[in-house]
Write a protein that holds these residues in place. Structure first.
Motif, PDB file in Angstrom:
ATOM      1  N   HIS A 263       4.462 -15.500  -1.043  1.00  0.00           N
ATOM      2  CA  HIS A 263       3.127 -15.999  -1.392  1.00  0.00           C
ATOM      3  C   HIS A 263       2.177 -14.807  -1.582  1.00  0.00           C
ATOM      4  O   HIS A 263       1.815 -14.474  -2.692  1.00  0.00           O
ATOM      5  N   HIS A 264       1.812 -14.147  -0.493  1.00  0.00           N
ATOM      6  CA  HIS A 264       0.930 -12.981  -0.563  1.00  0.00           C
ATOM      7  C   HIS A 264       1.574 -11.791   0.131  1.00  0.00           C
ATOM      8  O   HIS A 264       2.416 -11.955   1.013  1.00  0.00           O
ATOM      9  N   ALA A 265       1.149 -10.605  -0.259  1.00  0.00           N
ATOM     10  CA  ALA A 265       1.525  -9.367   0.424  1.00  0.00           C
ATOM     11  C   ALA A 265       0.258  -8.574   0.703  1.00  0.00           C
ATOM     12  O   ALA A 265      -0.793  -8.828   0.108  1.00  0.00           O
ATOM     13  N   SER A 266       0.358  -7.614   1.621  1.00  0.00           N
ATOM     14  CA  SER A 266      -0.795  -6.783   1.975  1.00  0.00           C
ATOM     15  C   SER A 266      -0.351  -5.341   2.171  1.00  0.00           C
ATOM     16  O   SER A 266       0.762  -5.088   2.634  1.00  0.00           O
ATOM     17  N   PHE A 267      -1.244  -4.422   1.851  1.00  0.00           N
ATOM     18  CA  PHE A 267      -0.976  -3.013   2.097  1.00  0.00           C
ATOM     19  C   PHE A 267      -1.339  -2.640   3.526  1.00  0.00           C
ATOM     20  O   PHE A 267      -2.389  -3.029   4.042  1.00  0.00           O
ATOM     21  N   HIS A 268      -0.444  -1.901   4.155  1.00  0.00           N
ATOM     22  CA  HIS A 268      -0.700  -1.254   5.437  1.00  0.00           C
ATOM     23  C   HIS A 268      -1.865  -0.283   5.244  1.00  0.00           C
ATOM     24  O   HIS A 268      -2.073   0.248   4.146  1.00  0.00           O
ATOM     25  N   PRO A 269      -2.675   0.002   6.284  1.00  0.00           N
ATOM     26  CA  PRO A 269      -3.782   0.953   6.136  1.00  0.00           C
ATOM     27  C   PRO A 269      -3.363   2.334   5.642  1.00  0.00           C
ATOM     28  O   PRO A 269      -4.197   3.068   5.083  1.00  0.00           O
ATOM     29  N   ASP A 270      -2.083   2.719   5.828  1.00  0.00           N
ATOM     30  CA  ASP A 270      -1.655   4.039   5.362  1.00  0.00           C
ATOM     31  C   ASP A 270      -1.509   4.110   3.844  1.00  0.00           C
ATOM     32  O   ASP A 270      -1.312   5.191   3.284  1.00  0.00           O
ATOM     33  N   GLY A 271      -1.616   2.960   3.165  1.00  0.00           N
ATOM     34  CA  GLY A 271      -1.500   2.942   1.711  1.00  0.00           C
ATOM     35  C   GLY A 271      -0.104   3.159   1.195  1.00  0.00           C
ATOM     36  O   GLY A 271       0.100   3.242  -0.023  1.00  0.00           O
ATOM     37  N   VAL A 272       0.869   3.242   2.083  1.00  0.00           N
ATOM     38  CA  VAL A 272       2.261   3.506   1.687  1.00  0.00           C
ATOM     39  C   VAL A 272       3.144   2.270   1.850  1.00  0.00           C
ATOM     40  O   VAL A 272       4.010   2.000   1.019  1.00  0.00           O
ATOM     41  N   HIS A 273       2.910   1.510   2.893  1.00  0.00           N
ATOM     42  CA  HIS A 273       3.786   0.385   3.211  1.00  0.00           C
ATOM     43  C   HIS A 273       3.174  -0.948   2.798  1.00  0.00           C
ATOM     44  O   HIS A 273       1.979  -1.185   2.996  1.00  0.00           O
ATOM     45  N   ILE A 274       4.014  -1.789   2.217  1.00  0.00           N
ATOM     46  CA  ILE A 274       3.612  -3.134   1.803  1.00  0.00           C
ATOM     47  C   ILE A 274       4.263  -4.137   2.749  1.00  0.00           C
ATOM     48  O   ILE A 274       5.470  -4.078   2.996  1.00  0.00           O
ATOM     49  N   TYR A 275       3.453  -5.061   3.263  1.00  0.00           N
ATOM     50  CA  TYR A 275       3.965  -6.136   4.114  1.00  0.00           C
ATOM     51  C   TYR A 275       4.096  -7.398   3.262  1.00  0.00           C
ATOM     52  O   TYR A 275       3.088  -7.951   2.815  1.00  0.00           O
ATOM     53  N   LEU A 276       5.325  -7.846   3.065  1.00  0.00           N
ATOM     54  CA  LEU A 276       5.609  -9.021   2.246  1.00  0.00           C
ATOM     55  C   LEU A 276       6.189 -10.125   3.130  1.00  0.00           C
ATOM     56  O   LEU A 276       7.297  -9.988   3.658  1.00  0.00           O
ATOM     57  N   GLY A 277       5.440 -11.202   3.301  1.00  0.00           N
ATOM     58  CA  GLY A 277       5.939 -12.341   4.062  1.00  0.00           C
ATOM     59  C   GLY A 277       6.779 -13.245   3.185  1.00  0.00           C
ATOM     60  O   GLY A 277       6.543 -13.363   1.982  1.00  0.00           O
ATOM     61  N   SER A 278       7.769 -13.913   3.795  1.00  0.00           N
ATOM     62  CA  SER A 278       8.620 -14.837   3.053  1.00  0.00           C
ATOM     63  C   SER A 278       8.730 -16.161   3.796  1.00  0.00           C
ATOM     64  O   SER A 278       8.612 -16.221   5.030  1.00  0.00           O
ATOM     65  N   ASN A 279       8.964 -17.207   3.036  1.00  0.00           N
ATOM     66  CA  ASN A 279       8.889 -18.574   3.542  1.00  0.00           C
ATOM     67  C   ASN A 279       9.827 -18.860   4.716  1.00  0.00           C
ATOM     68  O   ASN A 279       9.527 -19.684   5.579  1.00  0.00           O
ATOM     69  N   GLU A 280      10.974 -18.173   4.774  1.00  0.00           N
ATOM     70  CA  GLU A 280      11.936 -18.452   5.839  1.00  0.00           C
ATOM     71  C   GLU A 280      11.471 -17.938   7.198  1.00  0.00           C
ATOM     72  O   GLU A 280      12.075 -18.260   8.229  1.00  0.00           O
ATOM     73  N   GLY A 281      10.408 -17.127   7.211  1.00  0.00           N
ATOM     74  CA  GLY A 281       9.855 -16.676   8.482  1.00  0.00           C
ATOM     75  C   GLY A 281      10.064 -15.221   8.792  1.00  0.00           C
ATOM     76  O   GLY A 281      10.142 -14.828   9.956  1.00  0.00           O
ATOM     77  N   LYS A 282      10.164 -14.400   7.766  1.00  0.00           N
ATOM     78  CA  LYS A 282      10.302 -12.956   7.979  1.00  0.00           C
ATOM     79  C   LYS A 282       9.234 -12.214   7.196  1.00  0.00           C
ATOM     80  O   LYS A 282       8.783 -12.656   6.142  1.00  0.00           O
ATOM     81  N   THR A 283       8.842 -11.059   7.727  1.00  0.00           N
ATOM     82  CA  THR A 283       7.960 -10.139   7.017  1.00  0.00           C
ATOM     83  C   THR A 283       8.740  -8.870   6.735  1.00  0.00           C
ATOM     84  O   THR A 283       9.296  -8.252   7.653  1.00  0.00           O
ATOM     85  N   TYR A 284       8.796  -8.501   5.469  1.00  0.00           N
ATOM     86  CA  TYR A 284       9.535  -7.314   5.033  1.00  0.00           C
ATOM     87  C   TYR A 284       8.541  -6.176   4.816  1.00  0.00           C
ATOM     88  O   TYR A 284       7.555  -6.335   4.093  1.00  0.00           O
ATOM     89  N   VAL A 285       8.802  -5.040   5.445  1.00  0.00           N
ATOM     90  CA  VAL A 285       7.939  -3.869   5.304  1.00  0.00           C
ATOM     91  C   VAL A 285       8.599  -2.920   4.313  1.00  0.00           C
ATOM     92  O   VAL A 285       9.702  -2.424   4.555  1.00  0.00           O
ATOM     93  N   ILE A 286       7.930  -2.677   3.193  1.00  0.00           N
ATOM     94  CA  ILE A 286       8.518  -1.937   2.074  1.00  0.00           C
ATOM     95  C   ILE A 286       7.742  -0.649   1.844  1.00  0.00           C
ATOM     96  O   ILE A 286       6.504  -0.660   1.765  1.00  0.00           O
ATOM     97  N   ASN A 287       8.450   0.458   1.746  1.00  0.00           N
ATOM     98  CA  ASN A 287       7.837   1.733   1.387  1.00  0.00           C
ATOM     99  C   ASN A 287       7.623   1.745  -0.120  1.00  0.00           C
ATOM    100  O   ASN A 287       8.574   1.622  -0.896  1.00  0.00           O
ATOM    101  N   LYS A 288       6.377   1.884  -0.559  1.00  0.00           N
ATOM    102  CA  LYS A 288       6.080   1.769  -1.986  1.00  0.00           C
ATOM    103  C   LYS A 288       6.666   2.926  -2.806  1.00  0.00           C
ATOM    104  O   LYS A 288       6.865   2.793  -4.018  1.00  0.00           O
TER     105      LYS A 288
END
Length: 405
Positions: A263-288
């Motif tokens: 649905h939505h994602a958000s940037f970590h304050p460091d501007g490098v990591h993206i937090y992507l939530g998914s419907n099954e109940g997990k948040t994936y932290v991705i290095n951009k």
């Protein structure tokens, strides 16, 4: 003695100024089932006004300048205009389509409102509240990917003069340019970029410099029926065109792709990591930079939003289908705690938690959100990790809105 009196006077003045500033803080929530907008003061947790909308089925409420917000009434071809200080609805903006949501361009004082049934967008001059033009594809199509039947995602301004229509059914990003000459506006379509699945919204990395200012990130919703996981797509704006860079789909080795969806994602304050939530109940932290997953956090089902609180290095996950919200430690990308906020939803069509949450930038100890299905606006103490106060509104459904601090 005189210094003491002077100090007390200064402190009193600061206290009064703070109280005045706080008195103008307002949380807005749309109650689509009762055709109302609920407003309240976060610091006191007191209701201000409950307003009846002119249009039908209010959902998003978005800022449209310093003095007003637009209420998107999705069953009416118009937007309600709401004065953000006097809290009065001052009329409507007629549209030629049903509205989805609004994004404001503060430098040009323009607003883009996308469509629900057609992949179109209207551009509004917020100084006059008049529509400049409506552009896009007038042929209605129904999306089949995760995320529902709305024709578009959230409109997005890439620059002061360029915006995107997120065509969910056709799986494309449509780039448009707004020009002004002698007081007249013209809008031109400049490029189409195909996407692997429908896109819900676009992110820009905070504090980007140089060429990185032109790199953006699209949230791929995923297509469960076709076995396609959600993910992130990086793309670059260059010379009135947009170019795909990298795509990262979430892993399906331990998760049933039929249960996934972003649905939505958000940037970590460091501007490098993206937090992507998914419907099954997990948040994936991705290095951009590497587009690799550095952490997977167990949050809650219907994970839809992650609100960053940089001053405390905490994040709070909204879990639309669960009974709790999840607090995340941003230093370690790990779960800190779950906070129970509501009973289970009364039906599959209703959300336990609203799309909109916020915190007071002057006192980030307190986090504000709504338990939508339960008809409550709640304040969470981020030191005790518990609900501290709440406003009960039986029969209401506060689902989405905005905060003005």
């Amino acid at each position: 003695m005189r210094k003491t009196v002077l100090l007390i006077s200064i402190l009193s003045t600061l206290s009064i100024q703070s109280a005045i500033a706080h008195s103008h803080s307002t949380g807005f929530y749309a109650d689509k089932e009762n055709n109302q907008v609920v407003t309240f003061q976060p610091q006191t947790m007191k209701l201000k006004e409950v307003l009846n909308t002119i249009g039908d089925s209010p959902y998003p409420i978005d800022k449209a300048g310093l003095e007003q917000v637009y209420v998107t009434t999705r069953n009416t071809q118009s937007l309600d205009i709401l004065a953000s200080k006097s809290l009065e609805i001052g009329g409507v903006i007629p549209l030629t389509h049903f509205p989805r949501s609004v994004t404001y361009n503060k430098n040009k004082k323009l607003a883009a409102v996308s469509g629900t049934q057609k992949a179109v967008t209207s551009i509004i001059d917020t100084t006059t509240n008049e529509v400049i033009a409506t552009v896009g594809n007038e042929r209605a199509l129904t999306p089949s990917d995760f995320g529902g039947s709305l024709a578009t995602g959230h409109p997005f301004w890439l620059t002061d003069s360029q915006f995107l229509i997120l065509d969910r059914a056709r799986r494309t990003l449509e780039l448009y340019e707004v020009k002004t000459a002698q007081g007249e506006y013209s809008i031109t379509h400049t490029y189409t970029l195909p996407t692997p699945t429908s896109v819900h919204h676009i992110l820009a990395a905070p504090n980007s410099k140089g060429a990185q200012k032109n790199v953006f990130y699209a949230v791929l919703e995923g297509a469960p029926k076709q076995g396609i996981a959600p993910g992130i797509m990086a793309f670059e704006l260059s010379d009135k065109k947009i170019y795909q860079q990298q795509i990262k789909l979430m892993p399906t080795t331990t998760v049933d792709v039929q249960e996934m969806g972003a649905h939505h994602a958000s940037f970590h304050p460091d501007g490098v990591h993206i937090y992507l939530g998914s419907n099954e109940g997990k948040t994936y932290v991705i290095n951009k930079v590497s587009m690799e997953i550095v952490s997977v956090i167990d949050t809650g089902t219907g994970n839809g939003h992650t609100t960053m609180i940089p001053g405390r290095m905490l994040a709070v996950s909204t879990n639309h289908s669960d009974t709790f919200m999840t607090v995340i430690d941003l230093n370690s990308h790990t779960k800190l705690a779950n906070i129970e906020v509501s009973p289970p939803a009364s039906s599959n069509s209703r959300k336990t938690q609203s799309h909109t949450s916020s915190f007071d930038p002057k006192n980030d100890r307190y986090f504000y959100t709504a338990a939508s299905d339960d008809g409550r606006i709640i304040e969470i103490d981020l030191e005790t990790l518990s609900i501290s106060r709440e406003i009960e509104m039986p029969g209401s459904y506060p689902i989405q809105g905005t905060y003005i601090w």
